[in-house]
Design an enzyme around this catalytic site. Structure first.
Site, PDB file in Angstrom:
ATOM      1  N   LYS A 178      26.760  80.212   3.775  1.00  0.00           N
ATOM      2  CA  LYS A 178      25.431  79.720   4.175  1.00  0.00           C
ATOM      3  C   LYS A 178      24.794  80.521   5.301  1.00  0.00           C
ATOM      4  O   LYS A 178      23.579  80.591   5.399  1.00  0.00           O
ATOM      5  CB  LYS A 178      25.521  78.248   4.556  1.00  0.00           C
ATOM      6  CG  LYS A 178      25.773  77.362   3.350  1.00  0.00           C
ATOM      7  CD  LYS A 178      25.282  75.949   3.575  1.00  0.00           C
ATOM      8  CE  LYS A 178      25.333  75.150   2.291  1.00  0.00           C
ATOM      9  NZ  LYS A 178      26.724  74.829   1.896  1.00  0.00           N
ATOM     10  N   SER A 197      33.683  80.297  -1.645  1.00  0.00           N
ATOM     11  CA  SER A 197      32.455  80.127  -0.856  1.00  0.00           C
ATOM     12  C   SER A 197      32.681  79.699   0.586  1.00  0.00           C
ATOM     13  O   SER A 197      31.852  79.968   1.448  1.00  0.00           O
ATOM     14  CB  SER A 197      31.533  79.135  -1.552  1.00  0.00           C
ATOM     15  OG  SER A 197      32.202  77.910  -1.805  1.00  0.00           O
ATOM     16  N   GLU A 238      17.248  70.787   6.666  1.00  0.00           N
ATOM     17  CA  GLU A 238      17.932  69.575   6.226  1.00  0.00           C
ATOM     18  C   GLU A 238      19.403  69.911   6.091  1.00  0.00           C
ATOM     19  O   GLU A 238      19.764  71.071   5.864  1.00  0.00           O
ATOM     20  CB  GLU A 238      17.373  69.119   4.873  1.00  0.00           C
ATOM     21  CG  GLU A 238      18.021  69.780   3.641  1.00  0.00           C
ATOM     22  CD  GLU A 238      17.789  71.287   3.524  1.00  0.00           C
ATOM     23  OE1 GLU A 238      16.813  71.783   4.119  1.00  0.00           O
ATOM     24  OE2 GLU A 238      18.594  71.962   2.837  1.00  0.00           O
TER      25      GLU A 238
END
Ligand SMILES: *Cc1c(COP(=O)(O)O)cnc(C)c1O
Length: 397
Positions: free
Chosen positions: A89, A377, A111
């Site tokens: 991310k 990930s 968010e």
């Protein structure tokens, strides 16, 4: 057949810009400027510099030898778990924070569900000296207390979303409302390849560094720049698009996306969007999402907070409906088993999201010379409480 966005912001029949009138000036500004900004050599130098020296890229391509022995074909892990803040991310958070600076915006909103995107955004904002406000469902704030503390330590303000189910989709609604109220000085960093155009394309481009590195690393390791298959988990779809991006037009690479089946596809408690979803408008674009009989958004369920989203991004909806990407799903239970197996075979505790992709490896039947790359990930530190709750720390559980 094109798998990329067209000039109107669509991927086939999916995508578009379904936002309130009051948001249109922001969306138009972004649409007009994002490509020119992010493709500029000076921006790329800065972005690549951060990815290298701050995030720690390139992330290694690791031959998972004991996993390979077990499944009977060659498995490599793309190690996004080794990035700063523990997942993919951060690639997007840094990219968008740099873009916000170029747009002259000093205030960032985002968010977050599990808090991973919130932490990545708070990290990027701290580094670049930007004000940071994170919207998070009240229920998630309680479930993910350590990440809330991280965001606060990094200097972010965390605002609880108290409407609806008090989870991710409600936090998204609150963030949209904030953006409408503060269009001048604020940029909204969406955390996956979802939302109105140009967000899905912009986030995909920032995450595509994963696949770009993979091409080089495979060239060195196996003498060709494509694997036979790539496996990635899908919540909104950003880590999957990140690793698929440069292979969409490479038919020799089979692309496999793994969704969360939760307690099972027919249990009413899952997040398997492509298996169960219908076309509709969610969070600013036409896409596939799980709906009640009268078209309301259905609550998603997964043991993994990062996959607990009732939709997928519009590009994934297109890749699913054209058949370019094969979509599978894995239950909570199978993902938990795969997490334990990865820990004990490879010495890597994976994120629960990534464990869904790992679990699919045993479903794939291949020859011994078949090469699969699995996008790992994120790392599992954030999931230790869940792992312990399910007894994964017991020797013979
Ligand atoms: C958030 C998250 C995901 C799911 O998001 P995508 O946008 O689908 O990638 C997957 N893995 C990890 C480790 C995450 O933190």
């Amino acid at each position: 057949m094109s798998y990329q966005v067209d000039e109107n912001g669509y991927y086939g029949e999916f995508g578009g810009q379904y936002v309130p009138e009051l948001l249109m000036p922001n969306i138009v500004e972004l649409t007009d400027r994002y490509l020119e900004i992010i493709e500029a050599p000076e921006f790329q130098r800065r972005f690549q510099g951060f990815l290298r020296d701050y995030v720690g890229r390139p992330s290694p391509l690791y031959f998972a030898e004991r996993t390979s022995d077990k499944v009977g074909y060659q498995v490599y892990f793309k190690r996004e778990d080794l990035n700063h803040t523990g997942a993919h991310k951060i690639n997007n958070a840094i990219g968008q924070a740099l873009l916000a600076q170029k747009l002259g915006k000093r205030r960032i909103i985002a968010e977050t569900g599990a808090g991973q995107h919130g932490v990545a955004t708070a990290t990027a904002c701290a580094r670049l000296g930007l004000d940071c406000v994170i919207y998070m469902g009240e229920v998630d704030i309680q479930r993910q207390a350590p990440n809330v503390k991280r965001m606060k330590m990094l200097g972010a303000t965390v605002i609880p979303a108290t409407s609806g189910s008090k989870t991710l989709k409600d936090a998204t609604n609150e963030a949209m409302r904030d953006w409408i109220a503060n269009p001048e000085d604020t940029h909204y960093i969406i955390g996956s390849v979802v939302g109105p155009h140009p967000f899905p394309d912009m986030v995909a481009r920032f995450q595509s560094v994963i696949g770009a590195e993979l091409k080089e690393q495979l060239g060195e390791k196996i003498g060709r720049d494509y694997p036979d298959s790539i496996v990635a988990c899908v919540g909104g779809g950003s880590n999957a698009i990140g690793i698929f991006f440069h292979y969409l037009d490479e038919p020799r690479a089979k692309l496999i996306a793994v969704e969360a089946a939760g307690e099972g596809l027919t249990s009413g408690k899952s997040a398997a969007t492509t298996a169960l979803g219908k076309k509709g408008v969610l969070h600013g674009s036409t896409t596939l999402f799980m709906q009640t009989a009268d078209g309301q958004v259905e609550e998603a369920h997964s043991v993994s907070a990062g996959l607990d989203y009732p939709g997928v991004g519009p590009q994934h909806a297109h890749l699913f409906s054209t058949g370019r990407v094969f979509f599978a799903s894995v239950t909570d239970e199978d993902a938990l088993c795969a997490a334990k197996e990865c820990a004990q075979l490879e010495g890597i505790i994976p994120a629960l999201e990534s464990a869904h992709a790992l679990s699919y490896l045993k479903v794939l039947k291949n020859d011994s010379d078949h090469v699969t790359v699995l996008n790992l990930s994120g790392r599992g530190d954030k999931d230790m409480e869940t792992y312990m709750l399910h007894g994964l720390d017991q020797k013979d559980a």
